[in-house]
Scaffold this active site. Structure first.
Site, mmCIF file in Angstrom:
data_model
loop_
_atom_site.group_PDB
_atom_site.id
_atom_site.type_symbol
_atom_site.label_atom_id
_atom_site.label_comp_id
_atom_site.label_asym_id
_atom_site.label_seq_id
_atom_site.Cartn_x
_atom_site.Cartn_y
_atom_site.Cartn_z
ATOM 1 N N ASP A 92 6.690 18.080 11.512
ATOM 2 C CA ASP A 92 6.754 17.672 10.098
ATOM 3 C C ASP A 92 5.353 17.463 9.537
ATOM 4 O O ASP A 92 5.104 16.493 8.821
ATOM 5 C CB ASP A 92 7.598 16.402 9.969
ATOM 6 C CG ASP A 92 8.026 16.120 8.518
ATOM 7 O OD1 ASP A 92 8.017 17.072 7.700
ATOM 8 O OD2 ASP A 92 8.355 14.967 8.211
ATOM 9 N N VAL A 106 0.815 -1.225 0.000
ATOM 10 C CA VAL A 106 0.000 0.000 0.000
ATOM 11 C C VAL A 106 0.845 1.271 0.000
ATOM 12 O O VAL A 106 0.313 2.369 0.003
ATOM 13 C CB VAL A 106 -0.993 0.034 1.192
ATOM 14 C CG1 VAL A 106 -2.073 -1.008 1.015
ATOM 15 C CG2 VAL A 106 -0.280 -0.146 2.525
ATOM 16 N N ARG A 138 5.252 2.992 -0.128
ATOM 17 C CA ARG A 138 6.668 2.866 0.213
ATOM 18 C C ARG A 138 7.238 4.256 0.406
ATOM 19 O O ARG A 138 6.711 5.236 -0.106
ATOM 20 C CB ARG A 138 7.418 2.084 -0.857
ATOM 21 C CG ARG A 138 7.354 2.670 -2.240
ATOM 22 C CD ARG A 138 7.858 1.663 -3.273
ATOM 23 N NE ARG A 138 9.074 0.995 -2.824
ATOM 24 C CZ ARG A 138 9.382 -0.260 -3.138
ATOM 25 N NH1 ARG A 138 8.567 -0.974 -3.873
ATOM 26 N NH2 ARG A 138 10.505 -0.793 -2.713
ATOM 27 N N GLY A 139 8.282 4.323 1.186
ATOM 28 C CA GLY A 139 8.911 5.617 1.436
ATOM 29 C C GLY A 139 10.374 5.408 1.739
ATOM 30 O O GLY A 139 10.913 4.325 1.523
ATOM 31 N N ALA A 140 10.998 6.445 2.273
ATOM 32 C CA ALA A 140 12.429 6.361 2.559
ATOM 33 C C ALA A 140 12.718 5.252 3.570
ATOM 34 O O ALA A 140 13.765 4.624 3.535
ATOM 35 C CB ALA A 140 12.906 7.704 3.096
ATOM 36 N N TYR A 141 11.756 5.016 4.466
ATOM 37 C CA TYR A 141 11.949 4.042 5.542
ATOM 38 C C TYR A 141 11.773 2.610 5.062
ATOM 39 O O TYR A 141 12.197 1.678 5.713
ATOM 40 C CB TYR A 141 10.927 4.307 6.658
ATOM 41 C CG TYR A 141 9.540 4.448 6.082
ATOM 42 C CD1 TYR A 141 8.805 3.333 5.688
ATOM 43 C CD2 TYR A 141 8.994 5.704 5.861
ATOM 44 C CE1 TYR A 141 7.567 3.468 5.098
ATOM 45 C CE2 TYR A 141 7.759 5.842 5.279
ATOM 46 C CZ TYR A 141 7.049 4.723 4.907
ATOM 47 O OH TYR A 141 5.822 4.853 4.306
ATOM 48 N N GLY A 142 11.101 2.385 3.933
ATOM 49 C CA GLY A 142 10.834 1.018 3.498
ATOM 50 C C GLY A 142 9.472 0.883 2.862
ATOM 51 O O GLY A 142 9.021 1.769 2.148
ATOM 52 N N ILE A 143 8.797 -0.205 3.169
ATOM 53 C CA ILE A 143 7.566 -0.535 2.459
ATOM 54 C C ILE A 143 6.441 -0.792 3.458
ATOM 55 O O ILE A 143 6.683 -1.234 4.579
ATOM 56 C CB ILE A 143 7.809 -1.763 1.548
ATOM 57 C CG1 ILE A 143 6.655 -2.005 0.581
ATOM 58 C CG2 ILE A 143 8.112 -3.010 2.352
ATOM 59 C CD1 ILE A 143 7.004 -2.976 -0.546
ATOM 60 N N VAL A 144 5.210 -0.479 3.063
ATOM 61 C CA VAL A 144 4.032 -0.726 3.902
ATOM 62 C C VAL A 144 3.107 -1.689 3.175
ATOM 63 O O VAL A 144 2.828 -1.505 1.984
ATOM 64 C CB VAL A 144 3.263 0.583 4.217
ATOM 65 C CG1 VAL A 144 2.072 0.300 5.122
ATOM 66 C CG2 VAL A 144 4.180 1.615 4.856
#
EC number: 2.7.11.24
Length: 371
Positions: free
Chosen positions: A163, A43, A45-51
């Protein structure tokens, strides 16, 4: 035997004696407790990884599982993960994301990836703004009201989000809004400057653009103003290319500050810098935002004020006439106790942080895992 996801045929392979299931999601391995079953789908993804979305077999509810891969490779990222876990566990509010589980690793000595389970939301405000879905003034009011309602609770816990931006505001199909991503949060009493991360520049208050270290909760209100303007215009208010351009865009709209508005800047250099910038008169907000209702325009003007001490406070914003159809002081709770960042020792190593996150996972899952 493998557990299969009917939706897109992602198979779960049992590991660690069947206590865990491993899913391969577009080349990313997810190893989760066996109660998290298909359908599994990516659903975001970002800098931290995947969801991923999965189903909790015990409650039958769909949840979001965020994998933070190699979470302890550097101290800054590890601290950010720990901070978010501790904060979200402390918070209990309808308009703030909640953590449902930290998946306990099968083996403590091989603990490298953190899996955070939270409620699943359908989308975020950034996606809605960028879509062609029509948004009325009522939508705008409801989104901003919920944001302020959640922010009142967060600020009452002695926490600044730092943020806020549309992509951190999660929504479901009923237009319910939840504030997410507390990885950059700080207490209101801390004065450390944000050296760790580049916070999205477009939503940053002037005092942060000018390197002011003793900022206050007013930084979050500025961000709310930027978001309010963006909901109506469907364009970022201040899409600066760099800090200098960012400050220029701000002063072009709200006008160049006079000397009285620069009192919050302790640095004479900063005051001198602002004074030598090109001078702009304040724009007429009603003319600049012709599609915005008069009440929303008035609230926006009170949020986008250069001097943070003159900016409207969150309680005042909730009492603003624009919010009158939704405002109910009895339905706008505060946090029972302030949040403490005492767990953040300056000398903490990655191993210290790993131990604390391990303890968080054990708090959710006291039963020992199979080795």
């Amino acid at each position: 035997m493998s557990v299969e996801s009917a939706e897109n045929n992602i198979r779960g392979v049992p590991t660690h004696g069947g206590r865990y299931l491993q899913y391969n999601i577009y080349g990313n391995l997810f190893e989760v407790s066996r109660k998290y079953v298909p359908p599994i789908r990516s659903v975001g993804r970002g800098a931290y990884g995947i969801v991923c979305a999965a189903v909790n077999a015990e409650t039958r509810e769909e949840v979001a599982i965020k994998k933070i891969g190699n979470a302890f490779d550097n101290r800054i990222d590890a601290k950010r993960t720990l901070r978010e876990i501790k904060l979200l566990r402390h918070m209990d509010h309808e308009n703030v994301m909640s953590i449902k589980d930290i998946i306990r690793p099968p083996q403590k000595e091989n603990f490298n990836h953190v899996y955070i389970v939270s409620e699943l939301m359908d989308t975020d405000l950034h996606q809605i703004i960028r879509s062609n879905q029509p948004m009325t003034d009522d939508h705008c009011r409801y989104f901003v009201y919920q944001l302020l309602r959640g922010l009142k609770y967060v600020h009452s816990a002695n926490v600044l989000h730092r943020d806020l931006k549309p992509s951190n505001l999660l929504l479901n199909a009923n237009c319910d809004l939840k504030i997410g991503d507390f990885g950059l949060a700080r207490t209101t009493s801390e004065t450390d400057f944000m050296t760790e991360y580049v916070v999205t520049r477009w939503y940053r208050a002037p005092e942060l653009l000018l390197n002011c270290s003793d900022y206050t909760a007013a930084i979050d209100i500025w961000s709310v103003g930027c978001i309010l303007g963006e909901i109506v215009t469907r364009q970022p208010l201040f899409p600066g290319r760099d800090y200098v351009h960012q400050l220029r865009l701000v002063t072009e709209l709200i006008g160049s500050p006079d000397d009285a508005s620069l009192g919050f800047l302790r640095s004479e250099n900063a005051r001198r810098y602002v004074r030598q910038l090109p001078q702009y008169p304040k724009q007429n907000f009603s003319a600049r935002f012709p599609n915005m209702s008069p009440g929303a325009v008035d609230l926006l003007e009170k949020m986008l004020i250069f001097d943070p001490s003159k900016r409207i406070k969150v309680d005042e914003a909730l009492c603003h006439p624009y919010m009158a159809p939704l405002h109910d002081i009895n339905e706008e709770p505060v946090c029972a106790r302030p949040f403490s960042f005492d767990f953040e020792e300056p000398m903490f190593t990655e191993e210290d942080i790993k131990e604390l996150i391990w303890k968080e996972s054990v708090r959710f899952n006291p039963d020992p895992p199979i080795n």
